[in-house]
Design a protein around this motif. Structure first.
Motif, mmCIF file in Angstrom:
data_model
loop_
_atom_site.group_PDB
_atom_site.id
_atom_site.type_symbol
_atom_site.label_atom_id
_atom_site.label_comp_id
_atom_site.label_asym_id
_atom_site.label_seq_id
_atom_site.Cartn_x
_atom_site.Cartn_y
_atom_site.Cartn_z
ATOM 1 N N GLU B 224 -10.927 -15.293 3.709
ATOM 2 C CA GLU B 224 -11.052 -15.771 2.319
ATOM 3 C C GLU B 224 -10.267 -14.882 1.376
ATOM 4 O O GLU B 224 -9.565 -15.366 0.485
ATOM 5 N N CYS B 225 -10.396 -13.559 1.578
ATOM 6 C CA CYS B 225 -9.640 -12.624 0.747
ATOM 7 C C CYS B 225 -8.145 -12.845 0.921
ATOM 8 O O CYS B 225 -7.376 -12.820 -0.044
ATOM 9 N N LEU B 226 -7.734 -13.056 2.189
ATOM 10 C CA LEU B 226 -6.310 -13.238 2.471
ATOM 11 C C LEU B 226 -5.785 -14.493 1.783
ATOM 12 O O LEU B 226 -4.675 -14.496 1.240
ATOM 13 N N ASP B 227 -6.582 -15.560 1.798
ATOM 14 C CA ASP B 227 -6.169 -16.807 1.150
ATOM 15 C C ASP B 227 -5.766 -16.558 -0.297
ATOM 16 O O ASP B 227 -4.803 -17.131 -0.803
ATOM 17 N N ARG B 249 -2.806 -4.777 5.250
ATOM 18 C CA ARG B 249 -2.652 -3.327 5.121
ATOM 19 C C ARG B 249 -3.166 -2.855 3.758
ATOM 20 O O ARG B 249 -3.742 -1.787 3.635
ATOM 21 N N LEU B 250 -2.958 -3.677 2.731
ATOM 22 C CA LEU B 250 -3.441 -3.311 1.391
ATOM 23 C C LEU B 250 -4.966 -3.279 1.389
ATOM 24 O O LEU B 250 -5.575 -2.367 0.834
ATOM 25 N N LEU B 251 -5.571 -4.255 2.046
ATOM 26 C CA LEU B 251 -7.034 -4.310 2.075
ATOM 27 C C LEU B 251 -7.634 -3.119 2.799
ATOM 28 O O LEU B 251 -8.639 -2.564 2.377
ATOM 29 N N GLU B 252 -6.996 -2.714 3.902
ATOM 30 C CA GLU B 252 -7.577 -1.608 4.665
ATOM 31 C C GLU B 252 -7.055 -0.251 4.178
ATOM 32 O O GLU B 252 -7.295 0.763 4.812
ATOM 33 N N GLU B 253 -6.331 -0.257 3.052
ATOM 34 C CA GLU B 253 -5.827 0.977 2.441
ATOM 35 C C GLU B 253 -5.052 1.830 3.428
ATOM 36 O O GLU B 253 -5.274 3.032 3.562
ATOM 37 N N ASP B 254 -4.128 1.218 4.131
ATOM 38 C CA ASP B 254 -3.308 1.919 5.112
ATOM 39 C C ASP B 254 -2.310 2.812 4.389
ATOM 40 O O ASP B 254 -1.331 2.347 3.826
ATOM 41 N N GLU B 255 -2.581 4.125 4.403
ATOM 42 C CA GLU B 255 -1.773 5.048 3.613
ATOM 43 C C GLU B 255 -0.325 5.101 4.064
ATOM 44 O O GLU B 255 0.591 5.162 3.249
ATOM 45 N N ARG B 303 -15.528 -7.037 -3.009
ATOM 46 C CA ARG B 303 -16.296 -8.123 -2.413
ATOM 47 C C ARG B 303 -16.576 -7.834 -0.938
ATOM 48 O O ARG B 303 -17.699 -8.005 -0.456
ATOM 49 N N LEU B 304 -15.548 -7.353 -0.231
ATOM 50 C CA LEU B 304 -15.735 -7.020 1.182
ATOM 51 C C LEU B 304 -16.690 -5.841 1.340
ATOM 52 O O LEU B 304 -17.541 -5.830 2.229
ATOM 53 N N ALA B 305 -16.531 -4.863 0.440
ATOM 54 C CA ALA B 305 -17.394 -3.683 0.521
ATOM 55 C C ALA B 305 -18.853 -4.088 0.351
ATOM 56 O O ALA B 305 -19.745 -3.576 1.023
ATOM 57 N N ALA B 306 -19.068 -5.044 -0.539
ATOM 58 C CA ALA B 306 -20.433 -5.518 -0.767
ATOM 59 C C ALA B 306 -21.008 -6.172 0.478
ATOM 60 O O ALA B 306 -22.214 -6.187 0.695
ATOM 61 N N GLN B 307 -20.124 -6.718 1.305
ATOM 62 C CA GLN B 307 -20.591 -7.321 2.566
ATOM 63 C C GLN B 307 -20.578 -6.305 3.704
ATOM 64 O O GLN B 307 -20.547 -6.684 4.870
ATOM 65 N N GLY B 308 -20.540 -5.042 3.340
ATOM 66 C CA GLY B 308 -20.568 -3.991 4.363
ATOM 67 C C GLY B 308 -19.224 -3.765 5.031
ATOM 68 O O GLY B 308 -19.162 -3.261 6.143
ATOM 69 N N MET B 309 -18.140 -4.179 4.378
ATOM 70 C CA MET B 309 -16.824 -3.973 4.977
ATOM 71 C C MET B 309 -15.949 -3.121 4.070
ATOM 72 O O MET B 309 -15.072 -3.625 3.366
ATOM 73 N N GLY B 310 -16.226 -1.828 4.078
ATOM 74 C CA GLY B 310 -15.367 -0.887 3.368
ATOM 75 C C GLY B 310 -14.074 -0.740 4.149
ATOM 76 O O GLY B 310 -13.903 -1.360 5.193
#
Lengths: 83, 754
Positions: B224-227, B249-255, B303-310
């Protein structure tokens, strides 16, 4: 076959040679956690302890068709359930 | 032979990791300039025969090893197919592209930013599931992929059956089965590359998310986020990077990705530099000018963090999803896998890595190699020397006939030619025997077992078990050993391995060790003498290993304090070695390479040394004068001034230490013909050599500054003069201390009447 309740996890370094274990959790962090995941050590992956190095450490494990040697410190960060 | 000649001219260049960004940019420019060369990237896990595919396609005889992570340089080669030129870039062998190591970063940046026209992913048919992880990650970056399933013969031997058509259908890209070592399937591979290169690139730009379902689907929440994110990322980055992949990569903060993107953007347009350099610096670069993307990114992350996906859980989830997908594809493609297909490997490992036999067998293998080298090299060495010095007489006669001045003849024939002849006669036969045998162990897959057997010793020295492999490489050539240190992930352990590599004797030092052993330490001749010589050489090697471990420990507890890094080592399946290929490859690639380098160094050095030996200063030659000056120091260390001079002048290459010594001893620049070991024995004895001199010279041979090539390589690898200096001083100080203690205690005991 010993009967194990599903709550009795051991760390992989304590898995006896010749026995198999099912991965239940990784306690490793950061890079070493990434590397373990890339090796395929995800939940429910079955791992077999193949042999110990003549020098005592590392131990070679059968992981998803590949033979990978892990040092005891590394293996200690992998929790498995005896199969 | 013919293909090798061709390939030399085809070789574009070989880039080191330190030059990686440059080479990648070169690749990118090559693409953008629209020259008619097609850039093809070659990716794959270590041990899939990727380098063999590379060699077979380009004809370039680049060395391939059967150990993880061997190919760490970016090798380039080219070939022509149907009149069209292709440039093939051999990426480092990696298991993943999630950027755990330098190699993964190099491979990923090339795929991402240099954007090759086609990427060939080499998979091992006998280990498909594990290899598919990388293939899936590459397919996320680019759809212009050809999958090459190599080692089909090994799979057949193990009775593994795969459905390649099904694999092609699932992945949506061409799949070619090959046996690269026998050259099978390569025409089909070239044809598949041609077809994929010809596909319109517009098709792939809107692929992944544009045309239907992506191959790997993540958790619904992530999708959903990707969409929402992907169109924004695409609008911002354009077609430079695959949008779906970049959004992940942006979502998972890949440095690593964010940094690379920032650098990439800065290079492309003079971007704003006033941004802060906090962790989000990279994200700023990406989204800074686009508040819509920035807002959306933050919103989705929370939104992902709230669903337990930091970010961390997300990384886990992404890696896990890829592994599960690889698992499910493998299950569909593998038609039949025998229960006990690894029986053979296990049986061998039960012996060569067993508690009882593992280490003795290892010593036996290495001892056997050295014994064969010593015994086998004697006769051809004498023959070669005889031939070369026969030629020297002819050359001298020629100079005389032409009426050339005596100094010119002296400098060129007695200086240059003789030094070169010496180096060739002494080095060629042992190398021509040693390298094929060593390559044989390498090809069999035995060397990773050495690392496995010995790791605990390295762990105790706070070093990495893979250092056993870099040391093995160092036995061939320390410069090569230093380059091989890249296979160690952690910077600290890599530095330890780099600095200590010189403590194992390279191939240039073995002839001296062997000659001195034969002359001073071994009484008998013939096979029994050779066995004893081998025992002594083995002792020297074991000593060098212990010194390496001790110095590694010292380094890690002083200037390089820290804990050992994480350790993983793959024990790849044993492979049937191809004897013919081993001989050709090791003779051509290694023997002639090392020999050519030695000759290049020896020729000018021969002239310089001849001048030193012949230019008079007062009553004596400059060489004799320097030697006299160094004599007291030499004596303290159990040697003499000439020996120390020989080590100093031998800095271009360890091979020429003995020739310099002979030149110095025989005086007036007339070099003794190395026609026999007994002549060398007589000369050394004449100059007061004893067993103590020999032992100290051997010890100093084991422990002194690295040769010029190795020092230069360390500079390249570490990018720091500090580490070059440490690498220079450490072994030299060790050697001085060892020789001093031994010489003085032997003399003291001698006084006591022993």
């Amino acid at each position: 076959m010993r009967s194990n309740s599903c709550h009795s996890f051991i760390s992989l370094d304590r898995l006896p040679i010749g026995r198999m274990g099912r991965v239940k959790a990784l306690t490793a962090k950061e890079q070493s956690r990434r590397r373990m995941l890339d090796l395929g050590l995800i939940n429910d992956t079955v791992v077999e302890a193949l042999r110990q190095s003549p020098s005592g450490d590392p131990v070679a494990y059968q992981i998803r068709g590949a033979v990978i040697a892990l040092r005891s410190e590394e293996a200690a960060q992998i929790l498995v359930e005896l199969v | 032979m013919k293909s090798l000649k061709l390939s030399t001219s085809r070789l574009v260049s070989k880039k080191s990791l330190t030059e990686k960004m440059v080479s990648q940019r070169a690749g990118a420019e090559r693409l953008e300039t629209g020259s008619n060369e097609v850039v093809v990237a070659l990716a794959g896990n270590p041990n899939t025969g990727k380098s063999t595919v590379f060699n077979q396609l380009t004809g370039l005889r680049q060395h391939t090893g059967n150990w993880p992570g061997k190919t760490v340089t970016n090798a380039w080669g080219s070939y022509t197919y149907q009149g069209k030129p292709y440039v093939l870039v051999d990426l480092p062998g990696t298991y993943s592209l999630l950027a755990n190591s330098v190699e993964e970063e190099v491979a990923r940046h090339f795929l991402c930013f240099a954007r090759p026209a086609v990427t060939v992913v080499v998979l091992d048919a006998t280990c498909l599931e594990r290899n598919l992880n990388l293939a899936l990650q590459i397919l996320e970056i680019t759809p212009k992929v050809v999958v090459c399933v190599n080692l089909m013969d090994e799979a057949a031997r193990k009775k593994i059956r795969l459905d390649l058509l099904k694999l092609a259908a699932i992945l949506g890209v061409p799949v070619v089965g090959t046996n690269a070592r026998k050259g099978e399937g390569l025409v089909e591979l070239k044809e598949a590359i041609r077809q994929v290169a010809g596909q319109a690139s517009s098709l792939c730009e809107n692929d992944a998310s544009g045309k239907g379902a992506p191959l790997v689907r993540y958790d619904e929440a992530i999708e959903e986020c990707l969409d929402e994110l992907v169109p924004l990322v695409r609008a911002h980055l354009g077609d430079r990077v695959n949008a779906r992949w970049a959004a992940l990569r942006l979502l998972e903060e890949d440095e690593s990705f964010l940094e690379a993107l920032a650098v990439f953007n800065n290079k492309n347009k003079d971007s704003n530099k006033d941004k802060g350099h906090d962790i989000d610096g990279g994200t700023d670069e990406v989204a800074g000018e686009n508040s819509e993307l920035w807002d959306s990114l933050q919103r989705n992350k929370s939104r992902l963090a709230a669903q337990g996906m930091g970010a961390n859980q997300l990384k886990d989830l992404i890696a896990t999803t890829l592994i599960r997908k690889a698992e499910s594809i493998a299950q569909q493609v593998l038609v039949f896998v025998p229960e006990n297909y690894q029986q053979f490997d296990r049986r061998i490992d039960n012996i060569v890595t067993s508690k009882r036999w593992g280490i003795p067998l290892m010593l036996l293998f290495l001892g056997g190699i050295f014994w064969l080298t010593i015994v086998g090299a004697n006769y051809p060495s004498q023959l070669l020397a005889a031939g070369l010095f026969w030629l020297e007489k002819k050359l001298a006669a020629l100079f005389l006939a032409v009426g050339a001045p005596a100094w010119l003849q002296g400098m060129l024939v007695e200086g240059m030619y003789r030094t070169v002849a010496w180096v060739v006669a002494v080095m060629l036969p042992p190398m021509a025997i040693f390298f094929p045998l060593f390559t044989l162990l390498e090809d069999l897959g035995y060397l990773p077992r050495v690392a496995f057997n010995l790791d605990n010793f390295f762990k105790k020295a706070c070093a990495h078990g893979k250092q056993a492999l870099t040391m093995c490489m160092g036995f061939g050539c320390n410069a090569a050993g230093v380059i091989a240190c890249r296979i160690i992930d952690s910077p600290r352990e890599r530095l330890i391995a780099t600095i200590t590599n010189n403590f194992v004797p390279c191939n240039g030092r073995f002839p001296t060790l062997i000659a001195l052993t034969t002359i001073f330490l071994v009484a008998g001749q013939g096979p029994i003498g050779a066995v004893w010589a081998a025992v002594w050489i083995l002792t020297a090697i074991v000593l060098s290993v212990f010194i390496t471990l001790g110095v590694s420990k010292l380094l890690s507890q002083t200037i390089l304090r820290g804990l050992p890094s994480s350790f993983t080592l793959e024990l790849p399946p044993y492979r049937k070695p191809q004897l013919g290929r081993i001989i050709v490859r090791s003779v051509l690639d290694r023997t002639l390479f090392v020999l050519a380098r030695a000759v290049r160094v020896a020729a000018p050095a021969g002239v310089v040394i001849w001048l030193l030996a012949n230019a008079q200063w007062g009553e004596m030659s400059i060489l004799a004068y320097c030697a006299q000056f160094l004599d007291p120091l030499g004596h303290l260390l159990g040697m003499d001034g000439y020996i120390l001079m020989a080590f100093f002048l031998g800095i271009p290459a360890n091979e020429i230490v003995i020739p310099i010594l002979i030149m110095g001893y025989s005086g007036a620049g007339s070099l003794m013909e190395p026609d026999s070991i007994s002549a060398l024995r007589a000369l050394l004895a004449q100059n007061g050599w004893t067993m103590l001199t020999a032992v100290c010279t051997m010890l100093f041979m084991l422990n002194h500054f690295p040769c010029g090539t190795t020092l230069w390589t360390i500079r390249q690898e570490t990018q720091s003069m500090k580490w070059v200096l440490v690498s220079f001083l450490l072994p030299t100080v060790c050697g001085i201390l060892l020789c001093f203690v031994i010489a003085q205690s032997v003399r003291l005991l001698g006084l006591l009447g022993l």
